[in-house]
Scaffold this motif. Structure first.
Motif, PDB file in Angstrom:
ATOM      1  N   UNK A 608       0.849  -1.194   0.000  1.00  0.00           N
ATOM      2  CA  UNK A 608       0.000   0.000   0.000  1.00  0.00           C
ATOM      3  C   UNK A 608       0.877   1.233   0.000  1.00  0.00           C
ATOM      4  N   UNK A 609       0.550   2.182  -0.898  1.00  0.00           N
ATOM      5  CA  UNK A 609       1.419   3.331  -1.103  1.00  0.00           C
ATOM      6  C   UNK A 609       0.584   4.583  -1.344  1.00  0.00           C
ATOM      7  N   UNK A 610       1.037   5.709  -0.763  1.00  0.00           N
ATOM      8  CA  UNK A 610       0.409   7.014  -0.976  1.00  0.00           C
ATOM      9  C   UNK A 610       1.463   7.988  -1.476  1.00  0.00           C
ATOM     10  N   UNK A 611       1.109   8.737  -2.546  1.00  0.00           N
ATOM     11  CA  UNK A 611       2.037   9.715  -3.117  1.00  0.00           C
ATOM     12  C   UNK A 611       1.300  11.027  -3.369  1.00  0.00           C
ATOM     13  N   UNK A 612       1.888  12.139  -2.893  1.00  0.00           N
ATOM     14  CA  UNK A 612       1.345  13.479  -3.105  1.00  0.00           C
ATOM     15  C   UNK A 612       2.437  14.323  -3.737  1.00  0.00           C
ATOM     16  N   UNK A 613       2.112  14.958  -4.869  1.00  0.00           N
ATOM     17  CA  UNK A 613       3.110  15.702  -5.633  1.00  0.00           C
ATOM     18  C   UNK A 613       2.543  17.061  -6.021  1.00  0.00           C
ATOM     19  N   UNK A 614       3.287  18.127  -5.719  1.00  0.00           N
ATOM     20  CA  UNK A 614       2.890  19.491  -6.077  1.00  0.00           C
ATOM     21  C   UNK A 614       4.019  20.132  -6.876  1.00  0.00           C
ATOM     22  N   UNK A 615       3.663  20.752  -8.014  1.00  0.00           N
ATOM     23  CA  UNK A 615       4.652  21.363  -8.902  1.00  0.00           C
ATOM     24  C   UNK A 615       4.153  22.714  -9.399  1.00  0.00           C
ATOM     25  N   UNK A 616       5.090  23.616  -9.655  1.00  0.00           N
ATOM     26  CA  UNK A 616       4.787  24.882 -10.315  1.00  0.00           C
ATOM     27  C   UNK A 616       5.743  25.044 -11.500  1.00  0.00           C
ATOM     28  N   UNK A 617       5.282  25.780 -12.511  1.00  0.00           N
ATOM     29  CA  UNK A 617       6.104  26.000 -13.698  1.00  0.00           C
ATOM     30  C   UNK A 617       5.571  27.200 -14.461  1.00  0.00           C
ATOM     31  N   UNK A 618       6.350  27.678 -15.404  1.00  0.00           N
ATOM     32  CA  UNK A 618       5.929  28.765 -16.281  1.00  0.00           C
ATOM     33  C   UNK A 618       6.079  28.316 -17.731  1.00  0.00           C
ATOM     34  N   UNK A 619       5.361  28.998 -18.629  1.00  0.00           N
ATOM     35  CA  UNK A 619       5.422  28.666 -20.047  1.00  0.00           C
ATOM     36  C   UNK A 619       5.332  29.956 -20.838  1.00  0.00           C
ATOM     37  N   UNK A 620       6.207  30.099 -21.833  1.00  0.00           N
ATOM     38  CA  UNK A 620       6.249  31.308 -22.645  1.00  0.00           C
ATOM     39  C   UNK A 620       5.329  31.138 -23.845  1.00  0.00           C
ATOM     40  N   UNK A 621       4.669  32.213 -24.320  1.00  0.00           N
ATOM     41  CA  UNK A 621       3.797  32.095 -25.501  1.00  0.00           C
ATOM     42  C   UNK A 621       4.563  31.631 -26.732  1.00  0.00           C
ATOM     43  N   UNK A 622       3.854  30.959 -27.644  1.00  0.00           N
ATOM     44  CA  UNK A 622       4.463  30.482 -28.881  1.00  0.00           C
ATOM     45  C   UNK A 622       4.604  31.623 -29.878  1.00  0.00           C
ATOM     46  N   UNK A 623       5.365  31.367 -30.945  1.00  0.00           N
ATOM     47  CA  UNK A 623       5.554  32.376 -31.986  1.00  0.00           C
ATOM     48  C   UNK A 623       4.214  32.716 -32.625  1.00  0.00           C
ATOM     49  N   UNK A 624       3.392  31.715 -32.906  1.00  0.00           N
ATOM     50  CA  UNK A 624       2.105  31.956 -33.547  1.00  0.00           C
ATOM     51  C   UNK A 624       1.208  32.822 -32.667  1.00  0.00           C
ATOM     52  N   UNK A 625       1.291  32.644 -31.326  1.00  0.00           N
ATOM     53  CA  UNK A 625       0.458  33.438 -30.435  1.00  0.00           C
ATOM     54  C   UNK A 625       0.935  34.883 -30.329  1.00  0.00           C
ATOM     55  N   UNK A 626       2.224  35.104 -30.535  1.00  0.00           N
ATOM     56  CA  UNK A 626       2.784  36.451 -30.426  1.00  0.00           C
ATOM     57  C   UNK A 626       2.734  37.230 -31.742  1.00  0.00           C
ATOM     58  N   UNK A 627       2.618  36.530 -32.854  1.00  0.00           N
ATOM     59  CA  UNK A 627       2.763  37.151 -34.162  1.00  0.00           C
ATOM     60  C   UNK A 627       1.531  37.991 -34.521  1.00  0.00           C
ATOM     61  N   UNK A 628       1.727  39.290 -34.684  1.00  0.00           N
ATOM     62  CA  UNK A 628       0.638  40.238 -34.916  1.00  0.00           C
ATOM     63  C   UNK A 628       0.303  40.316 -36.400  1.00  0.00           C
ATOM     64  N   UNK A 629      -0.305  39.241 -36.929  1.00  0.00           N
ATOM     65  CA  UNK A 629      -0.697  39.199 -38.330  1.00  0.00           C
ATOM     66  C   UNK A 629      -2.033  38.475 -38.430  1.00  0.00           C
ATOM     67  N   UNK A 630      -2.931  38.990 -39.261  1.00  0.00           N
ATOM     68  CA  UNK A 630      -4.263  38.422 -39.404  1.00  0.00           C
ATOM     69  C   UNK A 630      -4.218  37.194 -40.302  1.00  0.00           C
ATOM     70  N   UNK A 631      -4.734  36.080 -39.803  1.00  0.00           N
ATOM     71  CA  UNK A 631      -4.816  34.829 -40.553  1.00  0.00           C
ATOM     72  C   UNK A 631      -6.257  34.652 -41.009  1.00  0.00           C
ATOM     73  N   UNK A 632      -6.477  34.725 -42.328  1.00  0.00           N
ATOM     74  CA  UNK A 632      -7.837  34.607 -42.866  1.00  0.00           C
ATOM     75  C   UNK A 632      -7.959  33.357 -43.742  1.00  0.00           C
ATOM     76  N   UNK A 633      -7.195  32.294 -43.406  1.00  0.00           N
ATOM     77  CA  UNK A 633      -7.335  31.046 -44.151  1.00  0.00           C
ATOM     78  C   UNK A 633      -8.763  30.518 -44.046  1.00  0.00           C
ATOM     79  N   UNK A 634      -9.447  30.822 -42.925  1.00  0.00           N
ATOM     80  CA  UNK A 634     -10.888  30.632 -42.807  1.00  0.00           C
ATOM     81  C   UNK A 634     -11.486  32.015 -42.554  1.00  0.00           C
TER      82      UNK A 634
END
Length: 932
Positions: A608-634
């Motif tokens: 019988x085993x019990x495990x508790x795990x807590x983590x924090x992290x950060x993530x930087x935006x992707x190039x596509x999310x930062x790129x200020x250009x209108x995509x009208x493929x749809x």
């Protein structure tokens, strides 16, 4: 100063008092192969704490901080006799050398042992199952075996264990190199497996340093039978059917103790992505490998595939593994999409879309892994990988938007043709040095990554405005995209033993990510007959530079039953970006975060085993999310990036409880997995005016929506999973019951109004798998899910839906090699959108006849989707819409197939498949265990 000197003397004294270490290696006495996962116990003769550990992938173990005295060393491994010897610890390290375990000598001819074989045992956070306790047919794969085990299921075509996707496979403690877990477990025969371990595998860095870095993946380790470690086995099939359906495939495994080579090849047009040793003749039984709800893969797919996997030991110190995979696919798919938009100013807008997509993919992937155990104190690991991909895509889309009263607002016809090429290279170098028996460890890591993407796209648009025909749009453009990414990172960890049960680690890491993206859009010039007019508002050149540094300590406390680890990291990061098109823009932003983490593990008892795990992290935006250009493929679903995005901050909490009763073979697991994200990158949708600049020639059509990423708080994702399993003796089967509860909260904005999409899901399922007879193998399972979808902005657009998937797989050896196989997969849906099929029954079957002396051949007739009801339906939930998507699937066809099993082991003879059928894996017969 005197107090400081006294403290240093005390620390040195404590370190010297526990400088003794006991270490060694555990091997099989038969073939000298290492035994990973063996239980090693060091028992003192006087009263003191007992020390326990398990061997690593090389069969090695080590006890640090051992007091002077006389001990009893015991080693246990499933299927082997217990080894016990006395060890005296005085000053310095004690090398007990190689400990050779002998297989249990119970091979008395035709002795029937009453009762069932033990399912397995729980070793800390590792669940180990005895393959002999799960009966499969002689030509089954490892996938067929593990899905009979408690807590292991197939969800959305992926293997899950204890509620999490399996991300890593090992064979005899050696990592199977490659990205495709499904391929790995399908290319190993079930009758080769002695036991299966399920655990949370640590990263290489954590394994080297001894400190958990939180990068864990659910792992399956297959321990093979000793008499199956030398020789070769595999399968080859060829089939042809109605509608010119065909399939030719082969998979061959070569084993020579540490050396393992697997070669696979496949060409077909029946939606098979890989070929395995457990493949059903004709490829008919495909439901369990499909998409959402257990259905088949979407589209009509032609596949050509070749794979090579290599594992070996170069001498005694170098372990290598490599994988090469070539794949080409041609996918033709038609989709119908029904989306109910959530709007701030228009109620009940409906977006519908019909699309036809022809996609050709080609890829080369190579992975390599070299681990050099230089000596007892130094280890080096190098893991390069490279992939080259090409994608040609042609999409025809017809879409329209209507208001709540059914009035047509906009209709759009557009065609997109794209030719994309990408190159990805990654290399990681990891080195670890142990300072003798002092308890000090230095670990360094350096990673480099390079990515390049080149894309050419042609875009034709014809949009009709039903409110103002003067605003109709006809557009003909060419888009050239060049994107390059280079990143590197390095870290250094130094750990020091503080006392008998505790360690301290200091860590510093630094990383840099550079992105350079150039996207240029050209309009077609009629009088020149070419794309020569640069459209600046739809073009964008973007550069970004992200530099992050982390520093902090970690503390670990470990006893026989308890392990506690606390980490504190301070992160400082800078993000710089620069735009040239469509406007000059420069941005520099600094981020400062504290990243704590903690883990607590308690061994309540041996099982019988019990495990508790807590983590924090950060993530930087992707190039596509930062790129200020209108995509009208749809054009009715346009998108634009946001250069002012911040990095997000994630909190994750995982709780796992495991219990395994070896006396009753009852297994229980419950887990809760939760995450909360601050500065979550959400979608901000605009149906009216927008607070940012758009291209001057862009015509906003009625009902068209523009989506832009923004940072928002309030993202939650919490889910729980439990599994209870036990044998059902009166029908010689295994029963598993599982359930889940989930809640997600996705923030978003609609016309500057905040909306939270809340989804509560309740799930329950039951699985019954047979161990009845050598001639009958079945698995029955059903899984139900009820989802409650609520939106805070428009509560009258809330939606609840129910899905139930039921599956029966049945194999029956009728008489003298005559084999009947069938699979029924029923999907029931309630509460989905209009225009999609709610339910279907997929029925596949085959009838085959074994051939040749050892029944190594088979000829069969199979049918896929006998009732011609197969469909594919997928529900997607976002902060601003709920949609259902129905896609093309492969329907009914008949096929005649010839299959040949290739098997030859150290005995020099191919196993008698009829005898294997009678005896079952490991000699199991009729619920008893036959030993020879």
């Amino acid at each position: 100063m005197r107090k400081l000197f006294s403290l240093l003397v005390l620390l040195i004294s404590v370190s010297q008092a526990y400088a003794q270490a006991v270490f060694g290696t555990v091997q099989s006495g038969t073939d000298k192969s290492p035994l990973p996962g063996a239980s090693v116990v060091l028992k003192p003769t006087a009263e003191a704490g007992m020390l326990t550990t398990v061997t690593d992938t090389e069969g090695a173990f080590r006890f640090d901080r051992v007091k002077s005295g006389v001990y009893t060393l015991e080693v246990r491994f499933l299927g082997f006799s217990v080894l016990s010897r006395n060890v005296q610890v005085q000053q310095g390290a004690v090398d007990v050398g190689v400990l050779a375990l002998q297989e249990e000598n119970n091979k008395l001819s035709e002795v029937q042992v009453v009762g069932r074989a033990q399912l397995g045992e729980q070793k800390g956070d590792t669940s180990q199952f005895n393959a002999k306790a799960f009966k499969t047919t002689a030509d089954a794969s490892a996938e067929d075996l593990v899905t009979k085990m408690p807590g292991v299921t197939i969800q959305d075509g992926k293997v899950q264990a204890q509620g999490e996707d399996v991300k890593q496979v090992m064979i005899d403690g050696k990592r199977y190199t490659g990205e495709d877990v499904n391929t790995a477990i399908r290319n190993l025969s079930a009758d080769m497996i002695e036991s299966v371990q399920v655990f949370d595998g640590q990263s290489d860095r954590a394994a080297f340093s001894g400190f958990d870095d939180g990068n864990r993946v659910k792992t399956l380790n297959f321990t093979t039978k000793k008499d199956r470690r030398q020789g070769y086995m595999g399968k080859a099939s060829a089939g042809y059917g109605t509608d010119d359906r065909y399939m030719v495939g082969a998979s061959v495994n070569y084993f020579n103790n540490n050396r393992r080579i697997t070669v696979t090849g496949l060409t077909n047009n029946i939606n098979m992505f890989d070929f395995s040793v457990g493949e059903t003749p004709g490829g008919g039984m495909r439901g369990r490998r499909g998409g959402w709800g257990g259905g088949s893969p979407t589209g009509i797919i032609n596949t050509n595939n070749f794979g090579l996997n290599y594992n070996d030991m170069w001498g005694k110190k170098i372990e290598v593994s490599g994988n090469y995979d070539y794949s080409s696919r041609d996918i033709l798919n038609k989709q119908y999409r029904y989306r109910q938009n959530i709007s701030g100013d228009r109620l009940g807008q409906i977006y519908t879309e019909n699309s036809e997509n022809d996609n050709t993919e080609e890829s080369h992937r190579f992975n390599f892994r070299l681990q050099y155990n230089i000596n007892e104190n130094n280890r080096l690991l190098v893991t390069p990988n490279i992939s080259v991909q090409r994608n040609d895509n042609a999409t025809n889309r017809s879409a329209n938007t209507v208001d709540g009263e059914g009035t047509m607002l906009t209709e759009s016809q557009n065609r997109n043709n794209a030719d994309n090429n990408s190159l990805n290279f990654n290399n990681n170098i990891l080195f670890s040095h142990r300072f003798g028996t002092s308890g000090r460890i230095l670990t360094t890591n350096f990673n480099t990554r390079y990515n390049r993407f080149d894309g050419d796209a042609f875009q034709l648009e014809n949009t009709q405005n039903f409110e103002n025909s003067d605003l109709n749009v006809n557009r003909n453009q060419f888009i050239k995209t060049d994107r390059e990414n280079f990143s590197w990172s390095g870290n250094m960890d130094y750990s020091q033993r503080l006392g008998e049960n505790s360690r301290l680690q200091l860590e510093y890491s630094i990383g840099n990510q550079q992105n350079d993206s150039d996207r240029r859009t050209y309009d077609f010039v009629e009088n020149e007959g070419r794309y020569s007019d640069l459209n600046t508002p739809y073009s964008n050149t973007f550069k970004s530079d992200y530099l992050s540094q982390n520093f902090g300590p970690s503390y670990q406390y470990r006893t026989e039953k308890t392990r506690f680890q606390l980490n504190a990291r301070y992160q400082y990061a800078t993000l710089q970006s620069e735009n040239q098109f469509p406007r000059d823009y420069r941005l520099k932003r600094n981020f400062s975060n504290l990243l704590p983490s903690a883990e607590y593990e308690y061994k309540i008892s041996k099982n019988t085993n019990l495990n508790i795990n807590y983590r924090t992290s950060t993530d930087v935006p992707s190039v596509e999310q930062l790129q200020d250009v209108l995509d009208i493929s749809n054009p009715l679903q346009a998108r634009i990036g946001n250069p002012e995005l911040d990095q997000d901050y994630q909190n994750r909490l995982n709780i796992r409880f495991r219990r395994f009763d070896p006396e009753t073979n009852r297994v229980f697991f419950v887990g809760m997995f939760g995450s909360m994200t601050q500065n979550y990158i959400a979608n901000s949708v605009y149906t009216g005016e927008v607070p940012f600049a758009l291209p001057a020639d862009y015509v906003r059509q009625p009902g068209a929506r523009i989506t832009r990423p923004v940072n928002m708080d309030g993202y939650w994702n919490v889910r729980s999973f439990f599994n209870y399993g036990q044998p059902i003796n009166f029908i010689s089967s295994n029963l598993n019951v599982h359930g889940s509860v989930g809640y997600s909260r996705i923030p978003g904005m609609i016309d500057e109004q905040v909306n939270y999409a809340n989804n509560t899901s309740l799930g329950a399922g039951i699985n019954l798998s047979s161990n009845i007879s050598e001639k009958v193998d079945f698995t029955v399972w059903t899984n139900s899910n009820y989802n409650l979808v609520e939106n805070t902005l428009r509560t009258n657009q809330n939606n609840n839906y129910f899905t139930q998937n039921t599956n029966l797989r049945y194999n029956w050896i009728i008489w003298k090699g005559l084999v009947y196989r069938t699979e029924l997969n029923h999907q029931y849906n309630s509460g989905l959108s209009q225009g999609v099929d709610n339910s279907y029954l997929l029925w596949n079957m085959s009838l085959g006849k074994k051939l040749f002396k050892n029944q190594q051949g088979e000829i069969s007739l199979s049918v896929n989707d006998l009732l011609k009801q197969n469909v594919s339906i997928q529900r997607n939930i976002a902060s601003d819409y709920v949609e259902d998507v129905q896609s093309t699937v492969l329907q009914r066809f008949f096929m005649v197939t010839f299959t040949y099993n290739i098997r030859k082991f150290t005995s020099g003879q191919a196993p008698d498949m009829e005898q294997e059928n009678r005896r079952g894996p490991g000699g199991y017969k009729g619920g008893g265990y036959r030993q020879h």
